[in-house]
Enzyme design. Structure first.
Site, mmCIF file in Angstrom:
data_model
loop_
_atom_site.group_PDB
_atom_site.id
_atom_site.type_symbol
_atom_site.label_atom_id
_atom_site.label_comp_id
_atom_site.label_asym_id
_atom_site.label_seq_id
_atom_site.Cartn_x
_atom_site.Cartn_y
_atom_site.Cartn_z
ATOM 1 N N ASP A 1 3.204 -3.875 8.250
ATOM 2 C CA ASP A 1 1.911 -3.218 8.077
ATOM 3 C C ASP A 1 0.840 -4.278 8.301
ATOM 4 O OD1 ASP A 1 -0.456 -2.146 7.183
ATOM 5 O OD2 ASP A 1 0.286 -1.559 5.207
ATOM 6 N N HIS B 1 0.862 -1.182 0.000
ATOM 7 C CA HIS B 1 0.000 0.000 0.000
ATOM 8 C C HIS B 1 0.898 1.232 0.000
ATOM 9 C CE1 HIS B 1 -2.818 2.978 1.675
ATOM 10 N NE2 HIS B 1 -3.809 2.161 1.365
ATOM 11 N N CYS C 1 -4.724 2.291 -3.709
ATOM 12 C CA CYS C 1 -3.495 2.863 -3.150
ATOM 13 C C CYS C 1 -2.323 1.900 -3.309
ATOM 14 C CB CYS C 1 -3.678 3.248 -1.689
ATOM 15 S SG CYS C 1 -4.935 4.504 -1.409
ATOM 16 N N GLN D 1 -4.389 -4.965 7.335
ATOM 17 C CA GLN D 1 -5.342 -5.909 6.753
ATOM 18 C C GLN D 1 -5.370 -7.262 7.457
ATOM 19 O OE1 GLN D 1 -7.504 -4.983 4.687
ATOM 20 N NE2 GLN D 1 -6.659 -3.040 3.989
ATOM 21 N N LYS E 1 -10.262 -0.450 10.819
ATOM 22 C CA LYS E 1 -10.315 -1.702 10.066
ATOM 23 C C LYS E 1 -10.567 -2.903 10.985
ATOM 24 C CE LYS E 1 -7.127 0.010 6.496
ATOM 25 N NZ LYS E 1 -8.067 0.233 5.400
#
Length: 411
Positions: free
Chosen positions: A200, A123, A366, A203, A226
């Site tokens: 990261d 991303h 993105c 997700q 999220k």
């Protein structure tokens, strides 16, 4: 699953609304998840009963707010199995967390001719901060590419990881390809080269158990919105010894221990990174979201979402002219499915689905370098959550077929 799903669905008031006269089917969970009543009520309760600034007052409301704020830090640490609450920094988002690492820690350890290693599936939030760090320090930014089945090429990773690599930053789960990367192995290989590992987890945090100590990562970032929480609240985990040496990059109230006319002394981590009045309500909501996820159980969430994708992926593969991106093997594919329909723009497909009450994302997500690698400008993306059902999967496939037939007739 059905009975538990019906109970859970009632916790999310937005799921009962209609869109374009159709029952809402929300499949954009990778962009933001929906929020259950338990979280909404906890935020409302805070503002109605204990609203005050934190770390400032000695009166009752201020003490209650500060205690609640810091208790959530303990909850976050326990949720990701961090060594202690002092390793948890509140930020506004995953993006801000990654920028903080790149701007503070990155400037400490990266010098001219060093290398920063990321993947082509990142991303922009886990790409641009490193791109800018490389420009500032005259370091080299390198990309790990994909295999033919569009998973991370570990052979390429091993080839590009070397003694010049100072930072390895990678998404635990791709927001496009529907694949989860082997973080524990990546961390092991990176540490053998004395590189630091940034993850990261935007997700992954709401979809699988995360244990930062078992993974042995140096930093990990994620966002509250999220994982059923409110927007505007993020988390940065950092190993305590690394947070200790990192300088703050924002300055002002409450991050200082002492100030004179000519100099200032910072508080210890994590508070030295939390300048100004924080998003207290967001933190309270994040804590409630963690409580909700724990009450349902991460193993049940993982199993439920696995059942959903095992229903959805094979059915989508049968749609003529539909191309799925990421691994075709359902075992390797998680609850994010990016696809295109032949001769149709992703925005047209998403608009057609919206007319049927189905909410998906269309665009480059993105992740423009990844789109270039895939040879497309954009894709349609459906992303699942445990509050979706098997019936939802069937309805989604039917809606995709309906949109395809509509445009086929028009052409």
């Amino acid at each position: 699953m059905a009975n538990k799903f019906e109970t859970i669905a009632k916790d999310f008031p937005i799921l009962s609304r209609r869109v374009n006269s159709e029952p809402l089917l929300y499949l954009d969970n990778a962009a933001t998840s929906q929020t259950p009543n338990q979280v909404l009520e906890r935020i409302s309760d805070f503002y109605q009963t204990s609203n005050a600034n934190v770390h400032r007052g000695v009166y009752t409301l201020a003490n209650e707010a500060t205690e609640a704020y810091e208790q959530v830090r303990e909850k976050v640490a326990a949720f990701i199995h961090a060594p202690n609450a002092k390793s948890i920094v509140y930020t506004r988002s995953t993006t801000e967390s990654l920028n903080l690492i790149a701007s503070s820690f990155g400037d400490l350890v990266v010098n001219q001719d060093d290398e920063i290693l990321i993947t082509i599936m990142e991303h922009h939030s886990n790409l641009i901060p490193w791109q800018q760090l490389a420009k500032r320090t005259h370091a080299k930014l390198r990309y790990v590419m994909l295999t033919d089945d569009q998973t991370l090429d570990l052979q390429d990773f091993r080839k590009k990881l070397n003694e010049h690599t100072k930072i390895v930053s990678v998404a635990q789960t791709s927001n496009v390809l529907g694949v989860t990367n082997p973080i524990k192995l990546i961390a092991k290989l990176a540490h053998e080269k004395h590189a630091y590992v940034v993850v990261d987890a935007a997700q992954s945090v709401a979809h699988q158990k995360i244990d930062v100590q078992d993974l042995n990562v140096d930093f990990l970032a994620f966002s509250g919105h999220k994982m059923l929480g409110p927007t505007g609240i993020g988390v940065l985990f950092g190993k305590p010894e690394l947070l200790k040496v990192m300088p703050p990059i924002q300055f002002g109230g409450e991050m200082i221990e002492n100030v004179t006319q000519t100099q200032a002394k910072w508080q210890q981590a994590p508070w030295k990174f939390e300048a100004g009045t924080p998003n207290i309500g967001g933190v309270i909501g994040l804590g409630a979201a963690i409580d909700y996820l724990k009450a349902i159980g991460m193993p049940w969430i993982e199993a439920t979402e696995r059942e959903l994708i095992e229903r959805l992926l094979p059915e989508l593969e049968q749609v003529a002219g539909l191309t799925i991106y990421g691994p075709q093997n359902v075992v390797q594919h998680n609850g994010i499915v990016a696809f295109n329909l032949k001769n149709l723009h992703p925005h047209d497909v998403a608009t057609g689905l919206d007319m049927l009450g189905v909410e998906v994302r269309a665009g480059h997500h993105c992740a423009q370098p990844l789109m270039t690698t895939l040879g497309v400008e954009a894709t349609v993306r459906a992303s699942l959550s445990f509050y979706n059902s098997l019936t939802d999967m069937d309805r989604f496939v039917y809606a995709v077929k309906m949109v395809k037939e509509f445009f086929d007739r028009e052409s």
